[in-house]
Write a protein that holds these residues in place. Structure first.
Motif, short mmCIF file in Angstrom:
data_model
loop_
_atom_site.label_atom_id
_atom_site.label_comp_id
_atom_site.label_asym_id
_atom_site.label_seq_id
_atom_site.Cartn_x
_atom_site.Cartn_y
_atom_site.Cartn_z
N SER A 1 -0.87 -3.53 0.93
CA SER A 1 -0.20 -2.25 1.28
C SER A 1 -0.10 -1.36 -0.20
CB SER A 1 0.96 -2.19 2.09
OG SER A 1 0.88 -3.15 3.12
N ASP B 1 -3.32 -0.56 -1.43
CA ASP B 1 -4.00 0.60 -0.55
C ASP B 1 -3.50 1.95 -1.32
OD1 ASP B 1 -5.40 -1.11 1.19
OD2 ASP B 1 -3.75 -0.97 2.56
N SER C 1 0.31 1.91 5.49
CA SER C 1 -0.47 1.14 5.37
C SER C 1 0.05 -0.57 5.78
CB SER C 1 -1.14 0.85 3.84
OG SER C 1 -1.87 -0.17 3.76
#
Ligand code: ADP
Length: 257
Positions: A93, A96, A183
């Protein structure tokens, strides 16, 4: 950064409660206490500054005022099944949010995010158990966002960088924060899939390279980094061409020079 701007940044996300501090010792400590007293799933502790931020084994994590992101997320997982993938969830995450900005992040297994080969973020996972069931997990994430957040080089064993420095352009801390959470919520629903594991594996730093595994400055293993097992533990190929698995724990990875 204040309670109002945080609420606005997170308004579209299905999160629990949010606690914000201008300054705190450690967001993980606050989240652990809060989770114990019943904080709901996806509650968040965010601080502008940490005065006693922790890495693993009580190593220090630096979060200077006004320039970094330091937050802890409380997860109440439905079962212990995928607990070992949770560090990957946090790492993916955070990665991302960097990829969305055009950067090429890598994950230095198990818990660091690298930009340009330097450490931009660290993750500290802490879990509390009842017998063989996990009650809750705290995901602590510290990210160097603005240039001023990067600790002085002479205080570090591994070089550090900020997202802003890697990007060469200004970065909004709360936008980055919201992107990481967006995310994480999405990927959490896919944590059991092979796609999740593949994406985690693809971001690993030093893949195909010879690396050392160290624990408290002691060399405990070395080999060529091959990839991940299904539980997120690391695979090396040793000098006898055998696959060796490195379990999560207080181990650090260093490229052999
Ligand atoms: P490791 O580097 O072995 O993975 P940890 O994951 O426990 O260690 O992270 C703690 C270490 O990270 C500290 O000992 C320090 O060297 C380094 N560090 C602390 N704050 C920062 C920061 N803001 N940016 C980059 N590195 C940091």
């Amino acid at each position: 950064m204040n309670q109002q701007s945080i609420q606005t940044a997170l308004s579209s996300l299905p999160i629990g409660d949010v606690r914000y501090y201008d300054s705190i010792g450690s967001t993980n400590d606050d989240a652990l206490a809060w989770a114990k007293s019943g904080a709901p799933d996806l509650s968040i502790v965010l601080a502008d500054e940490q005065t006693a931020g922790r890495g693993r084994l009580n190593r220090k994590w630096m979060t200077p005022k006004g320039s970094a992101l330091a937050f802890s997320l409380i997860l109440r997982p439905p079962s212990r099944t995928h607990l070992s993938r949770t560090v990957g969830l946090a790492a993916l995450s955070a990665a991302d949010s960097c990829q969305m900005r055009g950067l090429s992040p890598q994950i230095k297994w198990p818990n660091d995010i690298l930009l340009n080969g330097k450490k931009a973020a660290g993750i500290l996972l802490e879990s509390v158990w009842s017998g063989s069931e996990v009650n809750y997990v705290i995901i602590g994430i510290g990210i160097n966002v603005l240039k001023e957040s990067t600790p002085p080089a002479e205080t570090l064993k591994f070089p550090a960088i900020s997202v802003e420095e890697a990007l060469g352009a200004p970065v909004d801390r709360l936008e980055l924060f919201a992107d990481i959470l967006t995310s994480l919520i999405k990927r959490r629903a896919e944590i059991n899939t092979s796609n999740f594991l593949n994406q985690w594996e693809q971001l690993l730093a030093f893949r195909g390279q010879f690396v050392h595994i160290i624990n408290n400055d002691q060399l405990i293993n070395s080999g060529v980094l091959r990839g991940l097992n299904a539980d997120g533990s690391l695979q090396l190929i040793n000098s006898e061409d055998k696959i060796v698995s490195i379990q999560f724990g207080d181990v650090s990875l260093r490229p052999a020079v």
